[in-house]
Enzyme design. Sequence first.
Site, mmCIF file in Angstrom:
data_model
loop_
_atom_site.group_PDB
_atom_site.id
_atom_site.type_symbol
_atom_site.label_atom_id
_atom_site.label_comp_id
_atom_site.label_asym_id
_atom_site.label_seq_id
_atom_site.Cartn_x
_atom_site.Cartn_y
_atom_site.Cartn_z
ATOM 1 N N GLU A 50 0.687 -1.085 -0.086
ATOM 2 C CA GLU A 50 -0.053 0.106 -0.066
ATOM 3 C C GLU A 50 0.889 1.326 -0.144
ATOM 4 O O GLU A 50 0.478 2.121 -0.654
ATOM 5 C CB GLU A 50 -1.113 0.174 1.432
ATOM 6 C CG GLU A 50 -2.103 -1.061 1.044
ATOM 7 C CD GLU A 50 -2.997 -0.716 -0.061
ATOM 8 O OE1 GLU A 50 -2.675 0.169 -0.747
ATOM 9 O OE2 GLU A 50 -3.520 -1.611 -0.704
ATOM 10 N N TYR A 95 9.486 9.186 -4.572
ATOM 11 C CA TYR A 95 8.852 9.682 -3.418
ATOM 12 C C TYR A 95 9.634 8.809 -1.928
ATOM 13 O O TYR A 95 8.790 8.047 -1.336
ATOM 14 C CB TYR A 95 7.368 9.252 -2.932
ATOM 15 C CG TYR A 95 6.549 10.153 -3.918
ATOM 16 C CD1 TYR A 95 6.804 11.663 -3.906
ATOM 17 C CD2 TYR A 95 5.504 9.756 -4.953
ATOM 18 C CE1 TYR A 95 5.943 12.384 -4.645
ATOM 19 C CE2 TYR A 95 4.674 10.751 -5.522
ATOM 20 C CZ TYR A 95 4.953 12.130 -5.463
ATOM 21 O OH TYR A 95 4.105 12.849 -6.279
ATOM 22 N N TYR A 133 -6.241 7.178 3.453
ATOM 23 C CA TYR A 133 -6.420 6.152 2.538
ATOM 24 C C TYR A 133 -5.608 4.772 2.877
ATOM 25 O O TYR A 133 -6.205 3.636 3.188
ATOM 26 C CB TYR A 133 -5.944 6.303 1.023
ATOM 27 C CG TYR A 133 -5.613 5.292 0.401
ATOM 28 C CD1 TYR A 133 -6.797 4.668 -0.266
ATOM 29 C CD2 TYR A 133 -4.340 4.387 0.069
ATOM 30 C CE1 TYR A 133 -6.495 3.256 -0.774
ATOM 31 C CE2 TYR A 133 -4.290 3.306 -0.380
ATOM 32 C CZ TYR A 133 -5.272 2.648 -0.965
ATOM 33 O OH TYR A 133 -5.138 1.417 -1.522
ATOM 34 N N ASP A 151 -9.210 6.384 -2.868
ATOM 35 C CA ASP A 151 -8.312 6.804 -3.514
ATOM 36 C C ASP A 151 -8.725 7.372 -4.740
ATOM 37 O O ASP A 151 -9.697 7.600 -5.285
ATOM 38 C CB ASP A 151 -7.242 5.364 -3.664
ATOM 39 C CG ASP A 151 -7.457 4.616 -5.017
ATOM 40 O OD1 ASP A 151 -8.982 4.403 -4.883
ATOM 41 O OD2 ASP A 151 -6.828 4.172 -5.755
#
Length: 390
Positions: A50, A95, A133, A151
């Site tokens: 996730e 990220y 989320y 999402d």
Amino acid sequence: MSKPAATEAVHLPPAEIRRLQTRLLAWYRQHHRQLPWRESRDFYPVWVSEVMLQQTQVQTVVPYFLRFMKAFPTLEDLAGADPQDLLRNWAGLGYYSRARNLQKAARIVLREQGGEFPRSHREALRLPGVGPYTAAAILSIAFDQPLLALDGNVVRVLSRLFRLEGDPARSPVQEMLAAAGRQLLPAHRPGDFNQALMELGATVCLPRNPRCLLCPWSSHCEALKAGVQERLPEKGKRPDTHLSRQAAAVIRHRGRFLIRRRSDSRLLQDMWEFPGGEFSRSDLAGSLVKYLESELRLNVRLRDRLTVVKHAVTNRRITLTVYEARLNPPLPPTLSIPGARWIWLSQAGRYPLTAAASRIVQALTAEHLHRRGRPESGRRQVGLAAPLKP
DNA sequence: AATGCGGGGTG
DNA sequence: CACCCAGCATT
């Protein structure tokens, strides 16, 4: 022509809810993709997947997930991992604070929660890198908790199903979507329903050219009835992209190359790259030479332009020109540079390289093979630093 | 509410 | 090219 007012809540009769649930779940059983993180419902692999999937497509994540689980098979392995090793396994995925936060959170769960993932949405939100989320996704999939995982896919599917207008990034629309979605969520295996909703958005209810003929909800879809499915969800304004001209130097010295670690930088913190920067002057090469002199105290002369790498970082479109360079005599008494290392090409894979640096290594590897008399063979990837692709 | 954060896939 | 992706943290 009438349409639902933007402030009017969606209300669904129970029979309608059951029809929608049944159709979606039947479709999901038939058409869901086999994905490696669906082989287990243990929270750890679900959690890792996730986090990797935040703003990242399934197809991109799969090979990273497989490699990550091999490197760090358990929560304990992740908590105890060397940060550079962790970053190396994340390199290319983007990220990077996701990786740092994931390890921080793993340590919290291990040390403070006895290795048990929090069992409430509120508690899960306290973990770094776990937002609304991700908390809902993990708790519904791994622990059967009836929480809607809202999402980007689900926003799109529900915006169209109920023909909800307005920017879904804004709070009122967001709330309506969540309220509508919660009505649909079944008590039995809510995680499957969440995944079905996302799968529908990812494979059928596409941003452009949605495949409504294949959609189990097409006969219920208000946007389709009105012919506005392509126009929903509304998109907010985007920050304008701007151009960035950058240059980097591949400094060869006795067969090795200089790479440098990015410290004190919000962007790409602790990743390694070939030294260089962004320059506004038209004389890119001259700027690079001056920069290397002032920043690294290295006096170099530039040789060939090795390659030009084009890539995009957030809202910047970058053109990175890569020069080969050699040190000018007389050499400084020591070539040791803080935060930098001279490495062999074959050692590149040991470092968490930026994507741009990886592309440069690729180009160098191809050139190296070429020089040794082995002509480039298509897009063959060689060496430890080869990009991670299936 | 707005911005920064990566990188790649896609029409 | 632009847009989007199983978002989150920070301001």
